[in-house]
Design a protein around this motif. Sequence first.
Motif, PDB file in Angstrom:
ATOM      1  N   GLU A   3      36.117  41.091  44.568  1.00 49.41           N
ATOM      2  CA  GLU A   3      37.400  40.737  44.905  1.00 49.41           C
ATOM      3  C   GLU A   3      38.364  41.573  45.724  1.00 49.41           C
ATOM      4  OE1 GLU A   3      39.147  36.943  42.611  1.00 49.41           O
ATOM      5  OE2 GLU A   3      37.607  37.951  41.243  1.00 49.41           O
ATOM      6  N   TYR A  25      40.469  43.740  50.022  1.00 43.38           N
ATOM      7  CA  TYR A  25      40.603  42.412  48.985  1.00 43.38           C
ATOM      8  C   TYR A  25      39.880  41.340  49.805  1.00 43.38           C
ATOM      9  CZ  TYR A  25      44.761  41.256  51.886  1.00 43.38           C
ATOM     10  OH  TYR A  25      45.718  41.270  52.797  1.00 43.38           O
ATOM     11  N   ASP A  27      40.470  37.808  49.103  1.00 43.01           N
ATOM     12  CA  ASP A  27      41.241  36.333  49.252  1.00 43.01           C
ATOM     13  C   ASP A  27      42.306  36.673  50.326  1.00 43.01           C
ATOM     14  OD1 ASP A  27      40.948  35.625  45.907  1.00 43.01           O
ATOM     15  OD2 ASP A  27      40.158  34.480  47.377  1.00 43.01           O
ATOM     16  N   SER A  30      46.251  36.106  49.674  1.00 37.56           N
ATOM     17  CA  SER A  30      46.849  36.815  48.597  1.00 37.56           C
ATOM     18  C   SER A  30      48.305  37.565  49.260  1.00 37.56           C
ATOM     19  CB  SER A  30      46.192  38.282  48.171  1.00 37.56           C
ATOM     20  OG  SER A  30      44.831  37.848  47.527  1.00 37.56           O
ATOM     21  N   SER A  93      46.684  37.309  42.764  1.00 40.27           N
ATOM     22  CA  SER A  93      45.702  35.972  43.262  1.00 40.27           C
ATOM     23  C   SER A  93      46.634  34.997  43.719  1.00 40.27           C
ATOM     24  CB  SER A  93      45.041  35.424  41.912  1.00 40.27           C
ATOM     25  OG  SER A  93      44.414  34.358  42.251  1.00 40.27           O
ATOM     26  N   TRP A  95      45.614  31.867  43.925  1.00 36.68           N
ATOM     27  CA  TRP A  95      45.492  30.702  43.254  1.00 36.68           C
ATOM     28  C   TRP A  95      46.084  30.485  41.906  1.00 36.68           C
ATOM     29  CZ3 TRP A  95      43.685  28.607  47.117  1.00 36.68           C
ATOM     30  CH2 TRP A  95      42.566  29.263  48.061  1.00 36.68           C
ATOM     31  N   ASN A  96      46.324  31.548  41.296  1.00 37.88           N
ATOM     32  CA  ASN A  96      46.928  31.601  40.105  1.00 37.88           C
ATOM     33  C   ASN A  96      48.190  32.734  40.268  1.00 37.88           C
ATOM     34  OD1 ASN A  96      47.486  31.797  37.285  1.00 37.88           O
ATOM     35  ND2 ASN A  96      45.410  31.616  36.780  1.00 37.88           N
ATOM     36  N   LYS A  99      48.284  36.075  37.940  1.00 33.68           N
ATOM     37  CA  LYS A  99      46.967  36.957  37.810  1.00 33.68           C
ATOM     38  C   LYS A  99      47.284  38.098  38.845  1.00 33.68           C
ATOM     39  CE  LYS A  99      44.276  34.870  34.535  1.00 33.68           C
ATOM     40  NZ  LYS A  99      43.217  34.190  35.365  1.00 33.68           N
ATOM     41  N   ILE A 101      44.440  40.915  40.308  1.00 36.21           N
ATOM     42  CA  ILE A 101      43.110  41.179  40.156  1.00 36.21           C
ATOM     43  C   ILE A 101      42.905  42.794  40.654  1.00 36.21           C
ATOM     44  CG2 ILE A 101      40.874  40.761  41.330  1.00 36.21           C
ATOM     45  CD1 ILE A 101      42.149  38.378  40.168  1.00 36.21           C
TER      46      ILE A 101
ATOM     47  N   GLY B  96      51.621  38.103  38.401  1.00 37.81           N
ATOM     48  CA  GLY B  96      51.361  38.646  39.725  1.00 37.81           C
ATOM     49  C   GLY B  96      52.181  38.676  40.979  1.00 37.81           C
TER      50      GLY B  96
END
Lengths: 112, 111
Positions: A3, A25, A27, A30, A93, A95-96, A99, A101, B96
């Motif tokens: 990722e 990266y 995604d 992001s 992230s 999606w979350n 988080k 990465i 994040g």
Amino acid sequence: QKEVEQNSGPLSVPEGAIASLNCTYSDRGSQSFFWYRQYSGKSPELIMFIYSNGDKEDGRFTAQLNKASQYVSLLIRDSQPSDSATYLCAVGSPWNTDKLIFGTGTRLQVFP
Amino acid sequence: NAGVTQTPKFRILKIGQSMTLQCTQDMNHNYMYWYRQDPGMGLKLIYYSVGAGITDKGEVPNGYNVSRSTTEDFPLRLELAAPSQTSVYFCARGTGDYGYTFGSGTRLTVV
């Protein structure tokens, strides 16, 4: 594909030179990007963050972000031996949002 | 590492022993994390929490347990320690969107 990818190095530069550290990266969604510095035996320390395409400067550090190409870089001008450390790239992230990465880091060596 | 305090800094365990790594934060953040970092490797997420009473597994949860009874504390429990758990453990808080603040770490050796 990982990722967040970084070249593990070591990247060796002479004192006074510009050190260029790169991170890609996977995604595309992001939105937040961070650079951490980790000295040997110490914990990661946040040194730069960037959210928008382009450059962001803070002292000798410049973070560069290109979302279309999905890469983020860190430039260190006038590198000093004290900059010798591992630099971790971290990406929020999409999606979350709680988080991050992390990449595995690039070891930078600045020699006198 | 103001804001996130980890204890102990160093510990040697024998195989099969158990211990708790302590982590306390002073900013009332909801989000907290436990990572392990093996020599020359990146950070691997063990567990995380989005608030008191709420925890979830990360990438490498096996052999560990966590609890979050208060917003401030997020202890990590190792049961039946194994040599594979020799590592440096970092606790962190943050999101994040704004990044994490890490504690100073606990260096654990299992012999």
